[in-house]
Scaffold this motif. Structure first.
Motif, PDB file in Angstrom:
ATOM      1  N   GLY A  42      48.459   1.332  27.695  1.00  0.00           N
ATOM      2  CA  GLY A  42      48.746   2.381  28.668  1.00  0.00           C
ATOM      3  C   GLY A  42      48.968   3.761  28.091  1.00  0.00           C
ATOM      4  N   GLY A  43      48.989   3.871  26.773  1.00  0.00           N
ATOM      5  CA  GLY A  43      49.150   5.188  26.187  1.00  0.00           C
ATOM      6  C   GLY A  43      47.907   6.035  26.375  1.00  0.00           C
ATOM      7  N   GLY A  44      48.028   7.307  26.015  1.00  0.00           N
ATOM      8  CA  GLY A  44      46.885   8.193  26.138  1.00  0.00           C
ATOM      9  C   GLY A  44      47.299   9.636  26.104  1.00  0.00           C
ATOM     10  N   LEU A  45      46.368  10.482  26.523  1.00  0.00           N
ATOM     11  CA  LEU A  45      46.579  11.930  26.544  1.00  0.00           C
ATOM     12  C   LEU A  45      46.823  12.362  27.987  1.00  0.00           C
ATOM     13  N   VAL A  46      47.868  13.138  28.185  1.00  0.00           N
ATOM     14  CA  VAL A  46      48.204  13.614  29.524  1.00  0.00           C
ATOM     15  C   VAL A  46      48.745  15.031  29.411  1.00  0.00           C
ATOM     16  N   GLN A  47      48.569  15.801  30.456  1.00  0.00           N
ATOM     17  CA  GLN A  47      49.107  17.160  30.466  1.00  0.00           C
ATOM     18  C   GLN A  47      50.595  17.142  30.782  1.00  0.00           C
ATOM     19  N   ALA A  48      51.277  18.153  30.318  1.00  0.00           N
ATOM     20  CA  ALA A  48      52.700  18.288  30.631  1.00  0.00           C
ATOM     21  C   ALA A  48      52.902  18.257  32.145  1.00  0.00           C
ATOM     22  N   GLY A  49      53.923  17.531  32.565  1.00  0.00           N
ATOM     23  CA  GLY A  49      54.193  17.353  33.977  1.00  0.00           C
ATOM     24  C   GLY A  49      53.545  16.125  34.572  1.00  0.00           C
ATOM     25  N   GLY A  50      52.650  15.507  33.817  1.00  0.00           N
ATOM     26  CA  GLY A  50      51.950  14.337  34.300  1.00  0.00           C
ATOM     27  C   GLY A  50      52.728  13.052  34.080  1.00  0.00           C
ATOM     28  N   SER A  51      52.056  11.933  34.361  1.00  0.00           N
ATOM     29  CA  SER A  51      52.701  10.622  34.288  1.00  0.00           C
ATOM     30  C   SER A  51      51.824   9.627  33.537  1.00  0.00           C
ATOM     31  N   LEU A  52      52.476   8.656  32.952  1.00  0.00           N
ATOM     32  CA  LEU A  52      51.824   7.512  32.339  1.00  0.00           C
ATOM     33  C   LEU A  52      52.692   6.293  32.574  1.00  0.00           C
ATOM     34  N   ARG A  53      52.063   5.127  32.618  1.00  0.00           N
ATOM     35  CA  ARG A  53      52.816   3.883  32.666  1.00  0.00           C
ATOM     36  C   ARG A  53      52.406   3.016  31.490  1.00  0.00           C
ATOM     37  N   LEU A  54      53.364   2.709  30.655  1.00  0.00           N
ATOM     38  CA  LEU A  54      53.125   1.813  29.526  1.00  0.00           C
ATOM     39  C   LEU A  54      53.444   0.380  29.943  1.00  0.00           C
ATOM     40  N   SER A  55      52.677  -0.534  29.396  1.00  0.00           N
ATOM     41  CA  SER A  55      52.905  -1.953  29.635  1.00  0.00           C
ATOM     42  C   SER A  55      53.072  -2.661  28.300  1.00  0.00           C
ATOM     43  N   CYS A  56      53.823  -3.729  28.313  1.00  0.00           N
ATOM     44  CA  CYS A  56      53.999  -4.545  27.117  1.00  0.00           C
ATOM     45  C   CYS A  56      53.971  -5.999  27.546  1.00  0.00           C
ATOM     46  N   ALA A  57      52.929  -6.701  27.140  1.00  0.00           N
ATOM     47  CA  ALA A  57      52.781  -8.115  27.478  1.00  0.00           C
ATOM     48  C   ALA A  57      53.348  -8.960  26.355  1.00  0.00           C
ATOM     49  N   ALA A  58      54.201  -9.912  26.730  1.00  0.00           N
ATOM     50  CA  ALA A  58      54.889 -10.745  25.744  1.00  0.00           C
ATOM     51  C   ALA A  58      54.449 -12.194  25.845  1.00  0.00           C
ATOM     52  N   SER A  59      54.476 -12.854  24.710  1.00  0.00           N
ATOM     53  CA  SER A  59      54.202 -14.287  24.675  1.00  0.00           C
ATOM     54  C   SER A  59      54.992 -14.913  23.546  1.00  0.00           C
ATOM     55  N   GLY A  60      55.248 -16.218  23.663  1.00  0.00           N
ATOM     56  CA  GLY A  60      55.860 -16.948  22.565  1.00  0.00           C
ATOM     57  C   GLY A  60      57.322 -17.284  22.714  1.00  0.00           C
ATOM     58  N   ARG A  61      57.988 -16.748  23.741  1.00  0.00           N
ATOM     59  CA  ARG A  61      59.412 -17.063  23.968  1.00  0.00           C
ATOM     60  C   ARG A  61      59.647 -16.948  25.461  1.00  0.00           C
ATOM     61  N   THR A  62      60.621 -17.683  25.948  1.00  0.00           N
ATOM     62  CA  THR A  62      60.951 -17.574  27.368  1.00  0.00           C
ATOM     63  C   THR A  62      61.305 -16.127  27.683  1.00  0.00           C
ATOM     64  N   PHE A  63      60.467 -15.480  28.435  1.00  0.00           N
ATOM     65  CA  PHE A  63      60.563 -14.037  28.598  1.00  0.00           C
ATOM     66  C   PHE A  63      61.886 -13.616  29.213  1.00  0.00           C
ATOM     67  N   SER A  64      62.346 -14.323  30.205  1.00  0.00           N
ATOM     68  CA  SER A  64      63.569 -13.927  30.905  1.00  0.00           C
ATOM     69  C   SER A  64      64.822 -14.064  30.041  1.00  0.00           C
ATOM     70  N   SER A  65      64.720 -14.724  28.914  1.00  0.00           N
ATOM     71  CA  SER A  65      65.863 -14.852  28.008  1.00  0.00           C
ATOM     72  C   SER A  65      65.932 -13.701  27.013  1.00  0.00           C
ATOM     73  N   SER A  66      64.953 -12.811  27.074  1.00  0.00           N
ATOM     74  CA  SER A  66      64.880 -11.693  26.133  1.00  0.00           C
ATOM     75  C   SER A  66      65.087 -10.368  26.828  1.00  0.00           C
ATOM     76  N   ALA A  67      66.111  -9.633  26.393  1.00  0.00           N
ATOM     77  CA  ALA A  67      66.163  -8.234  26.784  1.00  0.00           C
ATOM     78  C   ALA A  67      65.017  -7.525  26.086  1.00  0.00           C
ATOM     79  N   MET A  68      64.516  -6.487  26.720  1.00  0.00           N
ATOM     80  CA  MET A  68      63.392  -5.740  26.163  1.00  0.00           C
ATOM     81  C   MET A  68      63.767  -4.279  26.021  1.00  0.00           C
ATOM     82  N   GLY A  69      63.163  -3.641  25.054  1.00  0.00           N
ATOM     83  CA  GLY A  69      63.438  -2.232  24.846  1.00  0.00           C
ATOM     84  C   GLY A  69      62.176  -1.454  24.550  1.00  0.00           C
ATOM     85  N   TRP A  70      62.249  -0.171  24.810  1.00  0.00           N
ATOM     86  CA  TRP A  70      61.200   0.770  24.409  1.00  0.00           C
ATOM     87  C   TRP A  70      61.812   1.777  23.431  1.00  0.00           C
TER      88      TRP A  70
END
Length: 124
Positions: A8-36
């Motif tokens: 979801g990264g990329g180039l955007v002008q100031a004032g614009g929006s982006l949405r980053l995504s992070c897909a996880a695998s390998g552990r019960t997802f709901s048991s993990s807090a996540m951070g950016w």
């Protein structure tokens, strides 16, 4: 072994929006807090936002409050970072990270798995 893949990264002008995504695998997802986190060249990695395993609790660094929103979809094993009103100083490589517990944290040492990062560039 946990795998985290950002997108979801990329180039955007100031004032614009982006949405980053992070897909996880390998552990019960709901048991993990996540951070950016983000990092620019020559600087230490800095905390941006974190969300508890349930998604109920969220924590943001002051300079993104009101502009960024962290969320997660435990059915899809994915965490998101919606970034609005982007500024040139938001330019960085953004990383998602997974904790071994469900409680959120702003400390990078609390996370045991990291994604490869996605570049966000905001032009002024």
């Amino acid at each position: 072994q946990v795998q985290l893949v950002e997108s979801g990264g990329g180039l955007v002008q100031a004032g614009g929006s982006l949405r980053l995504s992070c897909a996880a695998s390998g552990r019960t997802f709901s048991s993990s807090a996540m951070g950016w986190f983000r990092q620019t060249s020559g600087k230490e990695r800095e905390f941006v936002a974190s969300i508890s395993g349930s998604g109920i609790s969220r924590y943001y660094v002051d300079f993104v409050k009101g502009r960024f929103t962290i969320s997660r979809d435990n059915a899809k094993n994915t965490v998101y970072l919606q970034m609005n009103s982007l500024k040139a100083e938001d330019t960085a490589v953004y990383y998602c990270a997974a904790r071994p517990t469900a409680t959120y944290s702003q400390y990078s040492s609390a996370y045991d798995y990291w994604g490869q990062g996605t570049q966000v560039t905001v032009s002024s």
